[in-house]
Design an enzyme around this catalytic site. Structure first.
Site, PDB file in Angstrom:
ATOM      1  N   ILE A  57      80.586  65.796  74.040  1.00  0.00           N
ATOM      2  CA  ILE A  57      81.708  65.281  73.261  1.00  0.00           C
ATOM      3  C   ILE A  57      82.252  66.357  72.330  1.00  0.00           C
ATOM      4  CG2 ILE A  57      80.257  64.340  71.392  1.00  0.00           C
ATOM      5  CD1 ILE A  57      82.198  61.867  71.411  1.00  0.00           C
ATOM      6  N   CYS A  58      83.551  66.275  72.052  1.00  0.00           N
ATOM      7  CA  CYS A  58      84.205  67.143  71.072  1.00  0.00           C
ATOM      8  C   CYS A  58      85.212  66.281  70.314  1.00  0.00           C
ATOM      9  CB  CYS A  58      84.861  68.351  71.744  1.00  0.00           C
ATOM     10  SG  CYS A  58      86.249  67.934  72.824  1.00  0.00           S
ATOM     11  N   ARG A  59      86.287  66.859  69.834  1.00  0.00           N
ATOM     12  CA  ARG A  59      87.277  66.082  69.089  1.00  0.00           C
ATOM     13  C   ARG A  59      88.167  65.266  70.024  1.00  0.00           C
ATOM     14  NH1 ARG A  59      92.451  66.937  67.877  1.00  0.00           N
ATOM     15  NH2 ARG A  59      92.316  69.093  68.563  1.00  0.00           N
ATOM     16  N   MET A  86      85.790  62.414  69.994  1.00  0.00           N
ATOM     17  CA  MET A  86      85.581  61.660  68.755  1.00  0.00           C
ATOM     18  C   MET A  86      86.834  60.898  68.351  1.00  0.00           C
ATOM     19  SD  MET A  86      82.444  61.733  67.819  1.00  0.00           S
ATOM     20  CE  MET A  86      82.633  60.972  66.205  1.00  0.00           C
TER      21      MET A  86
END
Length: 98
Positions: A57-59, A86
């Site tokens: 996961i990242c932004r 996110m």
């Protein structure tokens, strides 16, 4: 994969890899996620399990897609990129930890 599937995996104790910056991670992350910024990933591959599913996961999903490719190229199997990152996680009202 979507954030609801990630939430179920996280609740089951699966390995969640957050590839954002430390500052972004501090602002809020998936509980139990392991921080390993994208730019450090190639040099720190030994910190990512080889025998487990890996949820990345990242932004927004861009860096996690890059990280997922790096992991796949390094021979990791069962790598899952979280669509929307996110941003999607918080929009869905799922819990974050600081």
């Amino acid at each position: 994969m979507n954030v609801q599937d990630l939430h179920a995996a996280q609740q089951a104790g699966e390995f969640v890899l957050d590839v954002r910056t430390p500052a972004e991670f501090t602002e809020g992350h998936v509980q139990g996620a392991r921080l390993l910024p994208l730019q450090e990933l190639p040099a720190r591959l030994n910190e990512v399990p080889k025998d487990r599913k890996i949820y990345v996961i990242c932004r927004s999903g861009n860096r996690s897609a890059q990280a997922s490719q790096i992991l796949a190229d390094a021979g990791r199997r069962n790598v899952f990129n979280v669509d929307g990152g996110m941003n999607a996680w918080t929009a869905a009202g799922l819990p974050t930890t600081r």
